[in-house]
Design an enzyme around this catalytic site. Structure first.
Site: not given
Length: 467
Positions: A254, A370, A396, A225-228, A372, A393
């Site tokens: 995400h 995709g 992968g 999980h991320f915030v970017e 980072m 999604h």
């Protein structure tokens, strides 16, 4: 305190020999049930024995009730495998294919599809899409119910990111929290209507979940999980977002339904496995019928968890937008790890599970990330029947978390990030860019499923850790 009941007391009450007696006696040792008088305990057990189906979703008694059900509906054989379509088969590991083959043998299965980002999971593989008849499979939805992507596009030029790297890193640190221990404190929290939903009171299992949900609202999970911040490039002038072709600053997040979704998934999976016993290779695909009390409650709890996940993203984007002093020009949000009631081309209503797969109905917008250092794609679904109106999604996983930690070095990952101009806060070797498949190959494999409207290229990434 009541005198402790014994197995013979339950046998005299009419309990059959077997697991139900042991489960019931173990439950009676819980503090709040231990306080009941022996008379009240026996009355409660008698009621459970008489109407076990009424207790299938009870927080205390679901497993005892399931053990009391008659056996005819509990042992279910697999059937001949139904046909399904695979996209990007050359990128999918054998373990994921085997899991999909097993899912296609369930007697409730109507159709299926395997996306090019597929990899091994519990029950249905990640990237698996499964349509069933009047049945919902908790582990075909997934543990992180309603996990999603959310994108805000701001009226800022791409050079804004390069000019204010440290400022924007500080914004992410101040406005996001990750993992189970890092939450917003009193005075920082934002309220949300989802926390007042009736399901927290009407579904027995959820009655003690509201406090945790309130504590974790507006936060993100760990893992992938991320915030970017990144650069959005709009490529298609006919996009539904009303944006001119060009580049903008974007915020992409995400995450999913946090502890709430995980607890719902685990509780109802156990309930399904108790009431729907499948062969060992298919046991994690146990289902609940939608006309059963357990199925109805899971469906309501799943939808609540999905709405909660959405609320978390909305709060993240609200905080960041306020910190930037900007209003987004457009937003795109799509989720996976969910089940939908949909109709097939022949008019049949089915339950479509998308575990790590994006809804791609005709005209439906979404974001497929995709890694980072690789772009994500803003897409419009084409409603392809062969994929059950679904797409991948993400890219992968190419490498398991264990293998990534064993084979990758931190220095190599740092050099890779620097070469792509990416600033990372937190994260670990198990989420390094090289642990993911080639997103360009994945997108090439699903050209007939989605149209590309634009891209999102990460530049400042925030994940769990790093503080």
């Amino acid at each position: 305190m009541a005198q402790q009941l014994r197995g013979n007391d339950l046998r005299e009450l009419g309990f059959p020999e077997g697991r139900a007696i042991g489960l019931a006696l173990a439950q009676l040792q819980r503090k709040h049930l231990k306080r009941l008088s022996q008379t009240d305990q026996l009355a409660l057990l008698k009621l459970i024995l008489q109407t076990p189906t009424n207790f299938l979703t009870d927080l205390d008694w679901s497993h005892t009730a399931a053990a009391l059900l008659p056996p005819p509906n509990r042992h279910i054989e697999l059937t001949a495998r139904k046909d399904y379509v695979t996209f990007g088969s050359e990128y999918i590991e054998p373990g994921a294919v085997h899991q999909m083959e097993t899912a296609m043998k369930l007697p409730v299965t109507v159709g299926g599809a395997l996306m090019p980002d597929a990899h091994f999971g519990y029950g249905l593989p990640i990237g698996g899409v499964l349509a069933t008849d009047n049945a919902v499979i908790p582990y075909a939805v997934g543990v992180d119910i309603g996990c999603r992507m959310a994108l805000s596009i701001f009226p800022l030029p791409p050079q804004y990111l390069a000019q204010r790297v440290q400022e924007l890193k500080a914004v992410l640190l101040a406005t996001t929290k990750f993992g189970n221990r890092d939450v917003f404190r009193h005075g920082q929290k934002l309220g949300h209507a989802v926390l007042e939903r009736d399901e927290f009171a009407t579904i027995p299992f959820l009655r003690n979940k509201q406090e945790t949900a309130a504590a974790q609202i507006g936060t993100s999970g760990g893992g992938n999980h991320f915030v970017e911040f990144g650069i959005v490039e709009i490529l298609d002038p006919t996009n539904e977002m009303g944006l001119p072709v060009g580049q903008y600053v974007g915020l992409l997040s995400h995450s999913g339904s946090r502890g709430l979704g995980a607890s719902v998934a685990n509780h109802y999976t156990k309930l399904a496995m108790d009431t729907c016993q499948l062969p060992a290779e298919a046991k994690h695909l146990a289902w609940l019928t939608l006309d059963s009390e357990g199925g109805q409650e899971y469906w309501a709890a799943m939808n609540l968890a999905g709405d909660y996940a959405s609320a978390c993203h909305h709060q993240i984007h609200q905080r960041v937008a306020k910190a930037l002093g900007e209003r987004p020009l457009a937003k795109v949000e799509n989720h996976h790890n969910f089940a939908w009631k949909e109709r097939l081309a022949d008019g049949r209503e089915v339950i479509v599970h998308r575990k790590g797969a994006t809804p791609a109905g005709a005209g439906v917008l979404g974001v497929i990330p995709g890694s980072m250092t690789a772009p994500g794609f803003i897409v419009r679904g084409r409603g392809a029947a062969e994929s059950l109106s679904s797409a991948s999604h993400g890219a992968g996983r190419l490498m398991s978390r264990t293998r990534a930690k064993a084979e990758l070095g931190e220095a190599d990952v740092r050099r890779h990030l620097q070469a792509h101009g990416v600033e990372l806060i937190g994260g670990g070797l198990d989420e390094a860019p090289m642990t993911y498949k080639d997103i360009f190959a994945v997108m090439q494999s699903q050209q007939e499923l989605v149209d590309v409207l634009g891209t999102f290229t990460p530049k400042i990434v925030r994940m769990e850790g790093g503080v």
